[in-house]
Scaffold this active site. Sequence first.
Site, PDB file in Angstrom:
ATOM      1  N   ASP A   1      14.564   8.444   3.150  1.00 46.07           N
ATOM      2  CA  ASP A   1      15.616   8.645   2.143  1.00 46.07           C
ATOM      3  C   ASP A   1      16.410   9.949   2.319  1.00 46.07           C
ATOM      4  OD1 ASP A   1      15.441   6.238   0.830  1.00 46.07           O
ATOM      5  OD2 ASP A   1      14.015   6.949  -0.668  1.00 46.07           O
TER       6      ASP A   1
ATOM      7  N   SER B   1       0.831  -1.200   0.000  1.00 43.78           N
ATOM      8  CA  SER B   1       0.000   0.000   0.000  1.00 43.78           C
ATOM      9  C   SER B   1       0.867   1.253   0.000  1.00 43.78           C
ATOM     10  CB  SER B   1      -0.895   0.004   1.246  1.00 43.78           C
ATOM     11  OG  SER B   1      -0.057   0.004   2.399  1.00 43.78           O
TER      12      SER B   1
ATOM     13  N   ASP C   1       8.577  -6.118   3.612  1.00 39.36           N
ATOM     14  CA  ASP C   1       8.617  -5.454   4.912  1.00 39.36           C
ATOM     15  C   ASP C   1      10.013  -4.876   5.055  1.00 39.36           C
ATOM     16  OD1 ASP C   1       6.802  -4.913   7.178  1.00 39.36           O
ATOM     17  OD2 ASP C   1       8.523  -5.644   8.313  1.00 39.36           O
TER      18      ASP C   1
ATOM     19  N   GLY D   1       5.598   4.683  -2.573  1.00 41.05           N
ATOM     20  CA  GLY D   1       7.045   4.787  -2.823  1.00 41.05           C
ATOM     21  C   GLY D   1       7.638   3.436  -3.163  1.00 41.05           C
TER      22      GLY D   1
HETATM   23  P1  ITT Z   1       3.100  -1.978   3.122  1.00 40.35           P
HETATM   24  O1  ITT Z   1       3.182  -2.757   4.423  1.00 40.35           O
HETATM   25  O2  ITT Z   1       1.720  -1.892   2.598  1.00 40.35           O
HETATM   26  O3  ITT Z   1       4.092  -2.467   2.107  1.00 40.35           O
HETATM   27  P2  ITT Z   1       4.262   0.171   4.724  1.00 40.35           P
HETATM   28  O4  ITT Z   1       4.722   1.548   4.402  1.00 40.35           O
HETATM   29  O5  ITT Z   1       3.375  -0.006   5.948  1.00 40.35           O
HETATM   30  O6  ITT Z   1       3.533  -0.439   3.425  1.00 40.35           O
HETATM   31  P3  ITT Z   1       6.381  -1.238   6.080  1.00 40.35           P
HETATM   32  O7  ITT Z   1       5.536  -1.646   7.215  1.00 40.35           O
HETATM   33  O8  ITT Z   1       7.342  -2.233   5.495  1.00 40.35           O
HETATM   34  O9  ITT Z   1       5.514  -0.764   4.835  1.00 40.35           O
HETATM   35  O10 ITT Z   1       7.172   0.069   6.543  1.00 40.35           O
HETATM   36  C1  ITT Z   1       8.291   0.474   5.843  1.00 40.35           C
HETATM   37  C2  ITT Z   1       8.714   1.872   6.273  1.00 40.35           C
HETATM   38  O11 ITT Z   1      10.147   1.923   6.309  1.00 40.35           O
HETATM   39  C3  ITT Z   1       8.270   2.891   5.225  1.00 40.35           C
HETATM   40  O12 ITT Z   1       7.018   3.435   5.541  1.00 40.35           O
HETATM   41  C4  ITT Z   1       9.410   3.907   5.279  1.00 40.35           C
HETATM   42  O13 ITT Z   1       9.169   4.801   6.328  1.00 40.35           O
HETATM   43  C5  ITT Z   1      10.626   3.049   5.647  1.00 40.35           C
HETATM   44  N1  ITT Z   1      11.341   2.623   4.425  1.00 40.35           N
HETATM   45  C6  ITT Z   1      11.373   1.366   3.870  1.00 40.35           C
HETATM   46  N2  ITT Z   1      12.084   1.369   2.731  1.00 40.35           N
HETATM   47  C7  ITT Z   1      12.498   2.627   2.550  1.00 40.35           C
HETATM   48  C8  ITT Z   1      13.244   3.258   1.538  1.00 40.35           C
HETATM   49  O14 ITT Z   1      13.676   2.613   0.453  1.00 40.35           O
HETATM   50  N3  ITT Z   1      13.493   4.570   1.672  1.00 40.35           N
HETATM   51  C9  ITT Z   1      13.053   5.259   2.729  1.00 40.35           C
HETATM   52  N4  ITT Z   1      12.306   4.747   3.715  1.00 40.35           N
HETATM   53  C10 ITT Z   1      12.035   3.433   3.636  1.00 40.35           C
END
Ligand code: ITT
Length: 206
Positions: free
Chosen positions: A156, A8, A72, A11
């Site tokens: 980022d 969801s 995740d 990014g």
């Molecule tokens: P989904 O579970 O639906 O995939 P989410 O945003 O809730 O969406 P996560 O629980 O995996 O996903 O949380 C990941 C968080 O970590 C995300 O919201 C960012 O704040 C951070 N994050 C992960 N990858 C990143 C990236 O490549 N660049 C910057 N921040 C990142």
Amino acid sequence: MTLYASTSNPGKLREFLRACDQVAAADLTIQPLPGLQDLAPPQETGETFEENAVAKALYYSKFCDGCVFADDSGLEVSALGGAPGVRSARYAGENATDEENNALVLRNLEASSDRRARFVCVIALALRGRFLHTVRGTVEGEILTAARGANGFGYDPLFFYPPLKRSFGQIGADEKFAVSHRGRALRSLFEWISRSPDMQASRFVG
Ligand code: ITT
């Protein structure tokens, strides 16, 4: 074969869709999971990225005939004992914005000279409620004292990547994908699929 991305997070989805052209393994393509926005999101109660990625992949794969993957991911900061970690999306509160999460990381690190951090991404693959595989990618960097750049998403702009001497907020999408936790994890997943006889069998093709 189509892999359905069940996220969801716009990014992440943007990176996966664009990445597909770059990774371009024979006959593998990535599409958003149809109808995901109409589904209630699963609870993320795991204590590891693996647990949460598997739970999300299993949940979403019940709504699709093809292979579904979930990501995740998050930021682990050494001086914060690995936080925000699996709570990265909710570090400053349940519905926190990226700006609020970033501000809290900066505040909690104000007194620290140790700025080491890593991004972690675990991708889990599932098919119709059956777990298939996980892969993990990481990238090491440092937390800046103020945001730099407006590219990417989430943390980022705070994440300085020494080999490129810029933050992930200052580099382009392709540059980020070449070195990022997500790029590394996705390349591992594509490699695993291309080596797995089961995945090549027509019964898995969605
Ligand atoms: P989904 O579970 O639906 O995939 P989410 O945003 O809730 O969406 P996560 O629980 O995996 O996903 O949380 C990941 C968080 O970590 C995300 O919201 C960012 O704040 C951070 N994050 C992960 N990858 C990143 C990236 O490549 N660049 C910057 N921040 C990142």
